[in-house]
Design a protein around this motif. Sequence first.
Motif, PDB file in Angstrom:
ATOM      1  N   ALA A  37     -25.464  33.147 -13.919  1.00  0.00           N
ATOM      2  CA  ALA A  37     -24.301  33.304 -13.037  1.00  0.00           C
ATOM      3  C   ALA A  37     -24.499  32.547 -11.733  1.00  0.00           C
ATOM      4  O   ALA A  37     -23.560  31.918 -11.214  1.00  0.00           O
ATOM      5  CB  ALA A  37     -24.054  34.787 -12.763  1.00  0.00           C
ATOM      6  N   LYS A  38     -25.719  32.586 -11.186  1.00  0.00           N
ATOM      7  CA  LYS A  38     -25.978  31.890  -9.922  1.00  0.00           C
ATOM      8  C   LYS A  38     -25.885  30.376 -10.099  1.00  0.00           C
ATOM      9  O   LYS A  38     -25.317  29.684  -9.253  1.00  0.00           O
ATOM     10  CB  LYS A  38     -27.359  32.259  -9.377  1.00  0.00           C
ATOM     11  N   VAL A  39     -26.410  29.863 -11.199  1.00  0.00           N
ATOM     12  CA  VAL A  39     -26.349  28.422 -11.457  1.00  0.00           C
ATOM     13  C   VAL A  39     -24.896  27.980 -11.636  1.00  0.00           C
ATOM     14  O   VAL A  39     -24.487  26.921 -11.138  1.00  0.00           O
ATOM     15  CB  VAL A  39     -27.189  28.057 -12.696  1.00  0.00           C
ATOM     16  N   THR A  40     -24.110  28.791 -12.324  1.00  0.00           N
ATOM     17  CA  THR A  40     -22.695  28.463 -12.512  1.00  0.00           C
ATOM     18  C   THR A  40     -21.961  28.442 -11.185  1.00  0.00           C
ATOM     19  O   THR A  40     -21.175  27.526 -10.896  1.00  0.00           O
ATOM     20  CB  THR A  40     -22.035  29.487 -13.454  1.00  0.00           C
ATOM     21  N   GLU A  41     -22.199  29.440 -10.347  1.00  0.00           N
ATOM     22  CA  GLU A  41     -21.560  29.498  -9.041  1.00  0.00           C
ATOM     23  C   GLU A  41     -22.022  28.338  -8.159  1.00  0.00           C
ATOM     24  O   GLU A  41     -21.235  27.758  -7.402  1.00  0.00           O
ATOM     25  CB  GLU A  41     -21.874  30.829  -8.358  1.00  0.00           C
ATOM     26  N   ALA A  42     -23.297  27.979  -8.248  1.00  0.00           N
ATOM     27  CA  ALA A  42     -23.828  26.861  -7.469  1.00  0.00           C
ATOM     28  C   ALA A  42     -23.137  25.559  -7.855  1.00  0.00           C
ATOM     29  O   ALA A  42     -22.735  24.770  -6.990  1.00  0.00           O
ATOM     30  CB  ALA A  42     -25.332  26.746  -7.679  1.00  0.00           C
ATOM     31  N   CYS A  43     -22.981  25.341  -9.145  1.00  0.00           N
ATOM     32  CA  CYS A  43     -22.327  24.123  -9.619  1.00  0.00           C
ATOM     33  C   CYS A  43     -20.873  24.083  -9.181  1.00  0.00           C
ATOM     34  O   CYS A  43     -20.383  23.055  -8.702  1.00  0.00           O
ATOM     35  CB  CYS A  43     -22.427  24.040 -11.141  1.00  0.00           C
ATOM     36  N   ARG A  44     -20.187  25.197  -9.312  1.00  0.00           N
ATOM     37  CA  ARG A  44     -18.776  25.273  -8.918  1.00  0.00           C
ATOM     38  C   ARG A  44     -18.618  25.025  -7.418  1.00  0.00           C
ATOM     39  O   ARG A  44     -17.702  24.320  -6.983  1.00  0.00           O
ATOM     40  CB  ARG A  44     -18.214  26.642  -9.283  1.00  0.00           C
ATOM     41  N   THR A  45     -19.511  25.571  -6.628  1.00  0.00           N
ATOM     42  CA  THR A  45     -19.427  25.433  -5.169  1.00  0.00           C
ATOM     43  C   THR A  45     -19.689  24.008  -4.714  1.00  0.00           C
ATOM     44  O   THR A  45     -18.973  23.472  -3.863  1.00  0.00           O
ATOM     45  CB  THR A  45     -20.437  26.373  -4.487  1.00  0.00           C
ATOM     46  N   LEU A  46     -20.705  23.370  -5.278  1.00  0.00           N
ATOM     47  CA  LEU A  46     -21.082  22.034  -4.825  1.00  0.00           C
ATOM     48  C   LEU A  46     -20.182  20.937  -5.384  1.00  0.00           C
ATOM     49  O   LEU A  46     -20.145  19.831  -4.837  1.00  0.00           O
ATOM     50  CB  LEU A  46     -22.536  21.744  -5.212  1.00  0.00           C
TER      51      LEU A  46
END
Length: 254
Positions: A145-154
């Motif tokens: 979930a954190k990696v997905t959110e990181a990708c979406r944010t950046l």
Amino acid sequence: MMKTKTMVASLFRRTFRCNPVAAIAINSQTNLPRESLQHFSSKSLTTGRLQFSGRVFCSESGGERSSGCWNCGEKSAFLFCDSCRSIQPVDDSVDYFQIFGLEKKYEIDPRSLEGKYKDWQKKLHPDLVHNKSQKERDYAAEQSAKVTEACRTLTKRLSRAMYIMKLNGINVNEEETITDPTLLMEIMELREGIAEAEDSKALNQIRSQVQEKLKQWSDSFVEAFESQRFYEAVKCIQRMTYYERACEEIVKKL
């Protein structure tokens, strides 16, 4: 004239809710007059490590990561241990740029994230650890979930701008709408154009114009942020917010 501006702002708020930035809080604690923000030095903004060096912005979350893999003790274990193939617990001191091995800078190529994102999900996706312990399945769900959110944010200019400001101790507060009548009129006309567009060709033409506006304000954000004109940087994010919402509306209609 004042009555007209008030009516325009009121109508806009009813027709286009986007909640852009109204103010910023330094380190989530100190509220400062917005007109004074552009005069602050980098040291005054955070008690952690903060540097403005060229186009690289350093995170204030500089805490040490865990001492090693929880399962085998391997020192180089990051989100995933290559030695024993165990998924590691989420470390809150690891920021989104570190996850993808990127410098903490605003200008990045979003396409460079895709390959690294897929690589991480091949190791971290919960479906791949169904035969592991409940603890490790929980780690997998959290890390994925954190990696997905990181990708979406950046990937997006707007969320990346807000995130890099947060890393440098500047939290953006999205509570009030903007009151600039010129911008309000422009966005209202843009919305009318979207509503009246009869086919995908017309919508894509509008989207191209909106994306150009996003790029312009994104460039202005970088200039303001590097020059430590933080109030101006927030104003850039405000405008990016409106155009980002317009893009989203176009995509829904396509």
